[in-house]
Design a protein around this motif. Structure first.
Motif, short mmCIF file in Angstrom:
data_model
loop_
_atom_site.label_atom_id
_atom_site.label_comp_id
_atom_site.label_asym_id
_atom_site.label_seq_id
_atom_site.Cartn_x
_atom_site.Cartn_y
_atom_site.Cartn_z
N GLU A 1 0.85 -1.20 0.00
CA GLU A 1 0.00 0.00 0.00
C GLU A 1 0.88 1.24 0.00
OE1 GLU A 1 -0.96 2.44 2.55
OE2 GLU A 1 0.89 1.89 3.58
N HIS B 1 0.44 5.53 0.65
CA HIS B 1 -0.47 6.57 1.11
C HIS B 1 0.26 7.89 1.07
CE1 HIS B 1 1.64 4.84 4.55
NE2 HIS B 1 1.74 6.08 4.97
N ALA C 1 -3.04 7.00 6.70
CA ALA C 1 -4.23 6.16 6.52
C ALA C 1 -5.31 6.68 7.47
CB ALA C 1 -3.91 4.70 6.83
N ARG D 1 -8.76 -3.13 4.65
CA ARG D 1 -7.99 -2.61 5.78
C ARG D 1 -7.98 -1.08 5.71
NH1 ARG D 1 -7.85 -7.36 6.92
NH2 ARG D 1 -6.08 -8.62 7.63
N LYS D 2 -7.76 -0.46 6.84
CA LYS D 2 -7.67 1.00 6.89
C LYS D 2 -6.72 1.52 5.82
CE LYS D 2 -5.23 2.82 10.25
NZ LYS D 2 -4.79 3.36 11.57
N GLU D 3 -5.55 0.92 5.74
CA GLU D 3 -4.52 1.40 4.81
C GLU D 3 -4.83 1.06 3.36
OE1 GLU D 3 -4.13 -0.75 7.30
OE2 GLU D 3 -2.84 -2.44 6.75
N TYR E 1 -10.41 1.70 3.55
CA TYR E 1 -11.69 1.44 4.21
C TYR E 1 -12.51 2.72 4.32
CZ TYR E 1 -14.94 -0.14 7.89
OH TYR E 1 -16.05 -0.48 8.62
#
Lengths: 423, 423
Positions: free
Chosen positions: B106, B108, B112, B237-239, B242
């Protein structure tokens, strides 16, 4: 890419907002709405005006806190303690077909043991040309295969023989997972040791205290059984048999030996505890069916269901679930909203795969009246999943295992759902 | 099941132990050995004489402690801090094709963020018949799809333009994951709002502070783009964005907007930061290639590799890796052990799938001499993965993005491997 029909500007369909002339009756209040004074839209939110978390502090990512209910659960009265217990997949909250390992069904008989790869040994002995012991590293040197297979406990749905017992797809049908397994064909290892002509069975056992020994006929052992060391790409979790488990596609989960330590080639089955007093089917006439290894075709609606009620009112509703068969690929799933009087063919998300789970969808327009939801799976052999009545007529009521009957959810006008039986 | 050749007792092959007449030269010492006085076999181990752990205390299972190195990692010098960072998949330690979400690549740009489903809103505005705002629950009511797709950062392998930089497949090729996504076709949502005839592009942005806005041509938006809310069956997942992210199959990962909050239908692209100063390819002549969205065919040998050296000596060796193409399915992978002079066709674990990862294997008999390992992918369009020299001839050396050249691992006699260039 070049399908020109795809490139026209689509005109407005109004699936949710309901002014479409073709709309079947009233549609949902509170569905998609024109952009307006929603504070979540019109005001700058914290998440858009400050930094989120750096992610490197959690190199192995866990589910977000808001999903903490989407976990395996046990049924307290089912097993005496956690040393010999069952953890059910939260199938009511999942979609797609892959089960993440972290929430994948597992059953253990004497706890989940911790073994280092360096300490792993697999012995193949008995009626072979040369008895051999393989290390983990040895196994990594043989040609590897990958396959997605379901693993279902023979007792899945077993509590339902006597009637509707457990209120939730997780508990009625959650003794199952579907993962991409990587490993070595057992056939390859049996070729390595050389099976003597009189070797007609294998007896497989695990390294844990239960050992959980099972007999498997040589025909299956030489067909599609895997000695597996990865699931969904990564090492097996401790509770899934790290570092090595047996994968016995389409057959009952109890045979998928975890912490696999020994394979003995024999001329006859052992008739172990796990294949005599357990994992056999007691019929009404007192006779027990045994060697009932294959998990017949089965399906379950995962949403809506008791743990996944309808909260959005009438109108468009996605009815979805899973289907699988130990005899081959799923070829179709029918859904009924009236307890089996009428059936509608569901849409399979992808063509069925051999001995793997298939996701199905029915895009339904709910009028707000009660439904008796059922799904019925069909497989490549032509087999059609039976009703509970049909199954009881053949097997009686004494069984614990191999209940693959059609399940019914009563969806009430409130959107709540309940496990019921329909005649 | 009825293939009679499968049911003969296999005779001994001696793949590892090496007495087979057909064996090519000397084989491994220390490979599978006859059952003998191995204390791990002959003495009762703790794990077989006591209980393991009850599992119910960890309803969401984590990897076993012995696998704690199989995690995402960043490259410290690559990004200034963890708020804008990259976490690389440990592809050197995985097998199969599915990437578990917990260790899936991931990227970002401003951390996140944590957003509850109840607070989620997706606006579609601009050149549409009616601007609409969708809640999470609204999205769940549209027909759903499931597809396995790879997501690769345009910068994957980007540090290698200038020469062999990073020592490990995780770092050279780990900006990628491959997951089964579940969501709603973006086409369906665009039909819901009604795209005006002059709407030829969409501009998509996320709810995080970076917003990470990107322009996507309408042809792609109406083709296979998904508004996704599940990966590998469970919530993102949050990252990974979500509760909702965009999935843009085969196209660079930067366009797969996380925490998707808005889609504006436009008559022209925005020319945002993320598609002008970033994610364009600087050529030797000073011109920048832009709109280079598709990730061309590529492959990488994951084992052996610098983080996964050969430890077992000569003899049977499984060479394995991954291949993928944003233009369609992988149709074949060739492997070279001599730096591209000679090529051997690898075995695909399953037929290639459209815009998804394919696992390949080459079962090799290693003679213990050094190897220059390479893999070369071919896709359904007939495209063949280029050498680094071929790519540099066309693109120069100034690029950061879209490096899909053939990678070389120098495997030494010791079994250690190193990232090198061959001419």
């Amino acid at each position: 890419m070049s399908d020109s029909s795809k490139h026209n500007s689509p005109s407005r369909r109004q699936f949710l907002t309901g002014a479409a002339a073709a709309g079947a009756g009233a549609v949902a209040a509170g569905a998609a709405k024109a952009a307006g004074p929603d504070p979540l839209i019109t005001e700058v939110q914290d998440w858009a005006s400050s930094f989120g978390d750096g992610v490197d502090v959690t190199p192995y990512g866990l589910p977000i806190q808001f999903e903490q209910d989407v976990v395996r659960r046990n049924v307290e009265w089912l097993t005496a303690d956690t040393i010999s217990s069952i953890n059910f997949t939260p199938i009511h909250a999942l979609d797609g077909t892959i089960t993440p390992q972290g929430c994948a069904f597992e059953r253990h008989h004497s706890g989940a043991i911790e073994m280092r790869k360096e300490d792993y040994r697999l012995m193949i002995n008995g009626l072979v040309d040369q008895e051999l012991v393989f290390t983990y590293e040895d196994l990594e040197r043989f040609p590897r295969e990958n396959h997605v297979y379901f693993c279902e406990c023979a007792a899945n749905t077993g509590m339902e023989w006597a009637g509707a017992q457990l209120n939730g797809a997780q508990f009625t049908h959650g003794m199952i997972h579907n993962m991409e397994y990587t490993g070595v064909s057992l056939r390859t290892l049996l070729e390595e040791v050389g099976v003597k002509p009189e070797g007609k069975w294998i007896y497989v056992e695990g390294a844990d205290a239960s050992s959980n020994g099972r007999s498997i006929p040589m025909e299956k052992a030489l067909d599609d059984v895997l000695v597996a060391f990865k699931a969904n790409g990564e090492a097996l979790r401790k509770e899934h048999g790290y570092p090595v488990r047996l994968v016995v596609p389409g057959w009952e989960g109890n045979m998928w030996i975890k912490w696999l330590r020994r394979i003995e080639v024999k001329d006859a089955p052992v008739e172990s505890r796990e294949e005599t007093s357990k994992y056999t089917d007691n019929l009404a006439n007192g006779i027990a069916r045994k060697w009932t290894w294959v998990m017949d075709a089965k399906s379950i609606i995962t949403s809506p269901s008791p743990q996944a009620p309808i909260k959005h009112g009438t109108g468009p509703l996605v009815i979805t679930g899973l289907a699988w068969s130990g005899n081959g690929a799923i070829t179709g799933v029918d859904v009924s909203v009236d307890g089996g009087k009428n059936w509608i063919e569901a849409r399979l998300a992808a063509p069925g795969q051999d001995k793997a789970m298939t996701r199905f969808y029915l895009d339904h327009n709910w009028d707000g009246t009660e439904m008796f939801l059922q799904a019925r799976a069909k497989d490549a052999t032509g087999y059609v999943q039976p009703t509970k009545t049909q199954l009881r007529d053949v097997r009686g009521l004494n069984s614990i295992y191999h209940n693959n009957c059609i399940q019914t959810w009563w969806v009430k006008e409130s959107g709540e759902a309940e496990n019921v039986e329909v005649s």
